[in-house]
Every structure is written in structure tokens, then in C-alpha cells.
Write a protein that holds these residues in place. Structure first.
Motif, PDB file in Angstrom:
ATOM      1  N   ILE A  25       0.842  -1.195   0.000  1.00  0.00           N
ATOM      2  CA  ILE A  25       0.000   0.000   0.000  1.00  0.00           C
ATOM      3  C   ILE A  25       0.881   1.249   0.000  1.00  0.00           C
ATOM      4  CG2 ILE A  25      -1.783   1.286   1.251  1.00  0.00           C
ATOM      5  CD1 ILE A  25      -2.762  -1.371  -0.039  1.00  0.00           C
ATOM      6  N   GLY A  26       1.936   1.246   0.781  1.00  0.00           N
ATOM      7  CA  GLY A  26       2.876   2.375   0.788  1.00  0.00           C
ATOM      8  C   GLY A  26       3.523   2.579  -0.563  1.00  0.00           C
ATOM      9  N   TYR A  27       3.944   1.491  -1.208  1.00  0.00           N
ATOM     10  CA  TYR A  27       4.552   1.591  -2.535  1.00  0.00           C
ATOM     11  C   TYR A  27       3.561   2.165  -3.544  1.00  0.00           C
ATOM     12  CZ  TYR A  27       8.267  -1.493  -0.776  1.00  0.00           C
ATOM     13  OH  TYR A  27       9.302  -2.048  -0.053  1.00  0.00           O
ATOM     14  N   LEU A  28       2.305   1.716  -3.468  1.00  0.00           N
ATOM     15  CA  LEU A  28       1.274   2.241  -4.364  1.00  0.00           C
ATOM     16  C   LEU A  28       1.066   3.729  -4.135  1.00  0.00           C
ATOM     17  CD1 LEU A  28      -1.453  -0.548  -4.125  1.00  0.00           C
ATOM     18  CD2 LEU A  28      -0.119   0.037  -6.145  1.00  0.00           C
ATOM     19  N   GLU A  29       0.929   4.119  -2.885  1.00  0.00           N
ATOM     20  CA  GLU A  29       0.656   5.522  -2.564  1.00  0.00           C
ATOM     21  C   GLU A  29       1.773   6.442  -3.033  1.00  0.00           C
ATOM     22  OE1 GLU A  29      -2.219   4.935   1.326  1.00  0.00           O
ATOM     23  OE2 GLU A  29      -0.221   5.771   1.627  1.00  0.00           O
ATOM     24  N   ARG A  30       3.000   5.993  -2.946  1.00  0.00           N
ATOM     25  CA  ARG A  30       4.146   6.804  -3.375  1.00  0.00           C
ATOM     26  C   ARG A  30       4.390   6.743  -4.877  1.00  0.00           C
ATOM     27  NH1 ARG A  30       6.095   4.315   1.190  1.00  0.00           N
ATOM     28  NH2 ARG A  30       7.317   2.848  -0.030  1.00  0.00           N
TER      29      ARG A  30
END
Length: 78
Positions: A31-36
């Protein structure tokens, strides 16, 4: 690059990255990778997220940057 509204949608619902990840069956780091913008979702993951938020995929992901919501609201009021 694929742009997304995941941070805004998470914040609106008071969800942590971990809670969202658990709901769609991925690691919270994903989720963090997607958001960034470090990672593009698979079609399956994009559809799972759209289903979770009960929104069309194109309201969450876009190939062009989203207009800030405040700008969109102002445009509607004019």
C-alpha cells in the motif's frame, strides 16, 4: 506513472495502511509503494481496491494527475 487517490481515501475512512492491506490481501508495504507511485497495481489489486472503496477504478487510479479536490469543488461552484 499511475496516479492514485489511496492516501485520501484511506484518510477519509480512518484506515491505516495495514488495515487496508489486510482488507485486500496484500502486505502493508505494498500500500505504501502504491501511494508513493513506486509500484503500479495489478488489475486484480486495482479491482480489489475499487471494490473495497465501492468506487470505479478510474476514481482511484489514473494515468494523468488528479486535480486537487478543492480545485474541483471550486470549479463546480462557479
Amino acid at each position: 506513472m499511475v496516479h492514485n487517490r489511496l492516501p485520501v481515501l484511506r484518510a477519509e475512512r480512518g484506515l491505516s495502511r495495514k488495515a487496508l492491506a489486510d482488507a485486500v490481501g496484500v502486505n502493508y508495504q505494498t500500500i505504501g509503494y502504491l501511494e508513493r507511485g513506486d509500484f503500479n497495481p495489478s488489475l486484480e489489486l486495482a479491482l480489489k481496491l475499487a471494490g473495497f472503496f465501492d468506487l470505479p477504478v478510474e476514481m482511484i487510479f489514473s494515468l494523468t494527475p488528479f486535480r486537487p479536490l478543492s480545485e474541483a469543488i471550486r470549479a463546480e461552484q462557479e
